[in-house]
Write a protein that holds these residues in place. Structure first.
Motif, PDB file in Angstrom:
ATOM      1  N   ALA A 160       0.838  -1.203   0.000  1.00 28.17           N
ATOM      2  CA  ALA A 160       0.000   0.000   0.000  1.00 28.17           C
ATOM      3  C   ALA A 160       0.871   1.251   0.000  1.00 28.17           C
ATOM      4  O   ALA A 160       1.851   1.340   0.750  1.00 28.17           O
ATOM      5  CB  ALA A 160      -0.922  -0.008   1.215  1.00 28.17           C
ATOM      6  N   PHE A 161       0.526   2.232  -0.833  1.00 34.01           N
ATOM      7  CA  PHE A 161       1.313   3.466  -0.901  1.00 34.01           C
ATOM      8  C   PHE A 161       1.150   4.291   0.374  1.00 34.01           C
ATOM      9  O   PHE A 161       2.096   4.949   0.815  1.00 34.01           O
ATOM     10  CB  PHE A 161       0.899   4.292  -2.113  1.00 34.01           C
ATOM     11  N   ASP A 162      -0.034   4.284   0.953  1.00 38.15           N
ATOM     12  CA  ASP A 162      -0.298   5.010   2.205  1.00 38.15           C
ATOM     13  C   ASP A 162       0.161   4.140   3.372  1.00 38.15           C
ATOM     14  O   ASP A 162      -0.349   3.046   3.586  1.00 38.15           O
ATOM     15  CB  ASP A 162      -1.797   5.298   2.314  1.00 38.15           C
ATOM     16  N   MET A 163       1.127   4.641   4.134  1.00 41.15           N
ATOM     17  CA  MET A 163       1.678   3.809   5.206  1.00 41.15           C
ATOM     18  C   MET A 163       0.647   3.514   6.290  1.00 41.15           C
ATOM     19  O   MET A 163       0.763   2.518   7.017  1.00 41.15           O
ATOM     20  CB  MET A 163       2.917   4.448   5.818  1.00 41.15           C
ATOM     21  N   ASP A 164      -0.397   4.353   6.419  1.00 35.20           N
ATOM     22  CA  ASP A 164      -1.434   4.085   7.419  1.00 35.20           C
ATOM     23  C   ASP A 164      -2.322   2.917   7.005  1.00 35.20           C
ATOM     24  O   ASP A 164      -3.000   2.317   7.845  1.00 35.20           O
ATOM     25  CB  ASP A 164      -2.294   5.342   7.633  1.00 35.20           C
ATOM     26  N   GLN A 165      -2.348   2.605   5.710  1.00 30.90           N
ATOM     27  CA  GLN A 165      -3.144   1.481   5.221  1.00 30.90           C
ATOM     28  C   GLN A 165      -2.294   0.233   4.997  1.00 30.90           C
ATOM     29  O   GLN A 165      -2.820  -0.825   4.687  1.00 30.90           O
ATOM     30  CB  GLN A 165      -3.831   1.866   3.907  1.00 30.90           C
ATOM     31  N   ARG A 166      -1.013   0.376   5.161  1.00 27.16           N
ATOM     32  CA  ARG A 166      -0.082  -0.724   4.909  1.00 27.16           C
ATOM     33  C   ARG A 166       0.043  -1.618   6.143  1.00 27.16           C
ATOM     34  O   ARG A 166      -0.178  -1.174   7.273  1.00 27.16           O
ATOM     35  CB  ARG A 166       1.291  -0.141   4.558  1.00 27.16           C
ATOM     36  N   ILE A 167       0.383  -2.887   5.928  1.00 22.94           N
ATOM     37  CA  ILE A 167       0.702  -3.776   7.045  1.00 22.94           C
ATOM     38  C   ILE A 167       1.813  -3.123   7.859  1.00 22.94           C
ATOM     39  O   ILE A 167       2.829  -2.670   7.309  1.00 22.94           O
ATOM     40  CB  ILE A 167       1.128  -5.162   6.539  1.00 22.94           C
ATOM     41  N   ALA A 168       1.633  -3.066   9.175  1.00 26.31           N
ATOM     42  CA  ALA A 168       2.502  -2.227  10.006  1.00 26.31           C
ATOM     43  C   ALA A 168       3.813  -2.873  10.403  1.00 26.31           C
ATOM     44  O   ALA A 168       4.783  -2.174  10.706  1.00 26.31           O
ATOM     45  CB  ALA A 168       1.743  -1.791  11.263  1.00 26.31           C
ATOM     46  N   SER A 169       3.895  -4.193  10.437  1.00 26.67           N
ATOM     47  CA  SER A 169       5.113  -4.846  10.930  1.00 26.67           C
ATOM     48  C   SER A 169       5.501  -6.021  10.040  1.00 26.67           C
ATOM     49  O   SER A 169       4.646  -6.636   9.394  1.00 26.67           O
ATOM     50  CB  SER A 169       4.914  -5.335  12.369  1.00 26.67           C
ATOM     51  N   VAL A 170       6.797  -6.322  10.050  1.00 26.71           N
ATOM     52  CA  VAL A 170       7.270  -7.457   9.252  1.00 26.71           C
ATOM     53  C   VAL A 170       6.765  -8.766   9.850  1.00 26.71           C
ATOM     54  O   VAL A 170       6.553  -9.742   9.118  1.00 26.71           O
ATOM     55  CB  VAL A 170       8.814  -7.467   9.157  1.00 26.71           C
ATOM     56  N   ALA A 171       6.539  -8.788  11.160  1.00 25.91           N
ATOM     57  CA  ALA A 171       6.024 -10.004  11.794  1.00 25.91           C
ATOM     58  C   ALA A 171       4.618 -10.318  11.278  1.00 25.91           C
ATOM     59  O   ALA A 171       4.289 -11.466  10.970  1.00 25.91           O
ATOM     60  CB  ALA A 171       6.011  -9.841  13.309  1.00 25.91           C
ATOM     61  N   GLU A 172       3.760  -9.275  11.171  1.00 25.02           N
ATOM     62  CA  GLU A 172       2.400  -9.493  10.667  1.00 25.02           C
ATOM     63  C   GLU A 172       2.433  -9.887   9.192  1.00 25.02           C
ATOM     64  O   GLU A 172       1.685 -10.778   8.760  1.00 25.02           O
ATOM     65  CB  GLU A 172       1.562  -8.225  10.848  1.00 25.02           C
ATOM     66  N   PHE A 173       3.277  -9.226   8.417  1.00 28.34           N
ATOM     67  CA  PHE A 173       3.394  -9.541   6.989  1.00 28.34           C
ATOM     68  C   PHE A 173       3.795 -11.005   6.804  1.00 28.34           C
ATOM     69  O   PHE A 173       3.171 -11.754   6.041  1.00 28.34           O
ATOM     70  CB  PHE A 173       4.417  -8.604   6.356  1.00 28.34           C
ATOM     71  N   ARG A 174       4.810 -11.414   7.532  1.00 24.01           N
ATOM     72  CA  ARG A 174       5.278 -12.802   7.418  1.00 24.01           C
ATOM     73  C   ARG A 174       4.215 -13.784   7.879  1.00 24.01           C
ATOM     74  O   ARG A 174       3.975 -14.819   7.235  1.00 24.01           O
ATOM     75  CB  ARG A 174       6.551 -12.967   8.248  1.00 24.01           C
ATOM     76  N   SER A 175       3.553 -13.462   8.995  1.00 21.68           N
ATOM     77  CA  SER A 175       2.536 -14.358   9.551  1.00 21.68           C
ATOM     78  C   SER A 175       1.374 -14.538   8.576  1.00 21.68           C
ATOM     79  O   SER A 175       0.878 -15.647   8.374  1.00 21.68           O
ATOM     80  CB  SER A 175       2.028 -13.801  10.879  1.00 21.68           C
ATOM     81  N   ARG A 176       0.948 -13.453   7.947  1.00 24.22           N
ATOM     82  CA  ARG A 176      -0.179 -13.548   7.015  1.00 24.22           C
ATOM     83  C   ARG A 176       0.202 -14.307   5.749  1.00 24.22           C
ATOM     84  O   ARG A 176      -0.633 -15.003   5.156  1.00 24.22           O
ATOM     85  CB  ARG A 176      -0.688 -12.147   6.680  1.00 24.22           C
TER      86      ARG A 176
END
Length: 459
Positions: free
Chosen positions: A432-448
């Motif tokens: 997501a270009f907007d950081m407020d709409q982007r996944i906030a952490s690498v842990a969440e990104f990896r987990s998903r």
């Protein structure tokens, strides 16, 4: 034509005798000139005879050089050398007898090069009165080359004995660096001898270097990596202090998936960082070697260490801000490590002109990094998502466009056939270009990515 051929041979021999060209590189370059037909085979013998007659090459080394050149690349198993696409010579597997023969040749070549350097140094030292010389640059270069050649051989032997195998050291590269005094053969802080150039980028060049202190202490791993920053960082006191502070942060990141930073220092105009020397290849080279998309499961396995190291840094309030395939290193032992921590982050601080330095790679950088806005761990999430997308598809999500350009054009990452709907949704959220709409952490990104099903139904 004959004169040109002779001059070409002389240039290569001079580079060899000054320690700037290894013996195997010398053989390869001489051979390539003959194979291409740009020089006559007989001209080599004439030039070697000239150097032998003047005492600059020992008589017994001349026939050895001619023999190696004449064998050609098709006899790699016999001559123990082979050529790759960049004409870099590497060792082929050897039996015990071949290894002993090669070691004896190496010792003889070292003796020749060191003696040539000493004689050249003496000639420069006594050739002109000190008052007639503008400076001692040439003397410094030759003495540094002498020290470098001697310590290089000692360090290679030490590492070979410690590992119980053959040396993995590569041949020397060009002696010039971008914007600074340091070069292959230079001695920094009377301690680090720059052995060979192994990489570089917008902020400086990286060298494999011999740490004299480690050698003296009997350390089995005397090599380190030295990143010599462009000269402006050593001359600008604000930039130097900022880089030093960020390097100290990186130094505190003791983690198996982050390259170990040992020190940050300056020698005259050269600011430099001392790091562990990694064995293996960066991810961008691995992607080029494969030349095809990598399945998600394998991609996540390859990036597991990068995710872990990045999460560790974020927990300590350290951002990377230049995550890209060339900054993810696949070590020979199977470990994945992140490199260039702290320095990339420092380059986005107000003291630097980001556009001038181009200290991040646009196609992997989040909009807030490019626009010099406040950065959070989500900036590194965006970059990691770009790397994941490239591994899965073979190209970054927006090609060579920056995230800012893609946002202005209303671009969206194309769907990947290798991902299901839930997995693609996760990747889009991380991009997501907007950081407020982007996944906030690498842990969440990896987990998903690893467990998208459960996460999807829970939303």
């Amino acid at each position: 034509m004959v004169a040109d051929a002779h001059d070409g041979h002389r240039d290569k021999l001079e580079a060899f005798l000054s320690g700037r060209l290894s013996y195997v590189q010398l053989i390869s370059e001489l051979r390539n000139g003959i194979v291409r037909g740009s020089v006559a085979p007989g001209s080599l013998g004439e030039v070697l005879g000239e150097y032998s007659a003047s005492g600059r090459l020992p008589h017994d080394l001349v026939p050895l050089i001619i023999q190696e050149v004449q064998r050609g690349p098709g006899h790699a198993s016999e001559s123990d050398v082979e050529e790759d696409d960049e004409a870099t010579v590497r060792r082929a597997p050897e039996d015990g007898q071949g290894a002993r023969r090669r070691s004896a040749i190496d010792d003889r070549v070292d003796d020749v090069v060191l003696q040539a350097l000493v004689e050249e140094y003496k000639a420069l030292k006594g050739g002109d009165a000190p008052a007639q010389r503008q400076d001692d640059t040439d003397l410094d270069h030759f003495m540094s080359a002498f020290v470098g050649a001697r310590l290089r051989r000692t360090a290679e032997r030490t590492e070979t004995e410690a590992s119980g195998g053959a040396s993995t050291a590569a041949p020397s590269a060009s002696p010039q660096t971008k914007g600074g005094r340091a070069r292959v053969g230079s001695l920094l802080k009377e301690r680090f001898v720059l052995d060979r150039e192994i990489g570089g980028g917008a902020m400086g060049r990286v060298y494999a270097a011999v740490d004299r202190r480690r050698l003296e202490a009997g350390d089995g791993r005397p090599y380190v990596a030295i990143k010599v920053l462009d000269r402006q960082f050593g001359q600008d006191s604000r930039a130097f202090r900022t880089l030093e502070a960020e390097a100290r942060k990186a130094q505190a990141l003791a983690h198996p998936n982050i390259v170990h930073v040992y020190d940050f220092d300056r020698d005259g105009p050269d600011a430099f960082i001392v790091m562990e020397l990694l064995r293996g290849r960066p991810l961008d080279e691995e992607l080029d070697r494969r030349g095809r998309p990598i399945p998600l499961e394998e991609t996540l396995a390859m990036l597991a260490g990068a995710f872990t190291g990045l999460g560790f840094a974020h927990e300590r309030d350290v951002l990377h801000c230049d995550i890209k395939p060339s900054n993810i290193f696949l070590c020979a032992d199977g470990t994945t490590k992140l490199v260039d921590f702290g320095i990339a982050s420092a380059s986005t601080l107000p003291v630097f002109d980001v556009d001038e330095l181009a200290s991040f790679t646009g196609r992997y950088a989040a909009p807030e990094v490019i626009e010099h806005q406040i950065r959070t761990p989500a900036a590194d999430v965006y970059s990691m998502a770009c790397v994941v997308y490239e591994m899965l598809s073979g190209a970054p999500p927006f090609g060579d466009r920056t995230s800012v350009d893609a946002r202005e054009l209303g671009k969206k990452p194309a769907n990947l056939n290798s991902l299901d709907r839930r997995q693609m949704s996760t990747l889009r959220d991380a991009l997501a270009f907007d950081m407020d709409q982007r996944i906030a952490s690498v842990a969440e990104f990896r987990s998903r990515l690893e467990d998208t099903g459960r996460r999807w139904f829970g939303r």
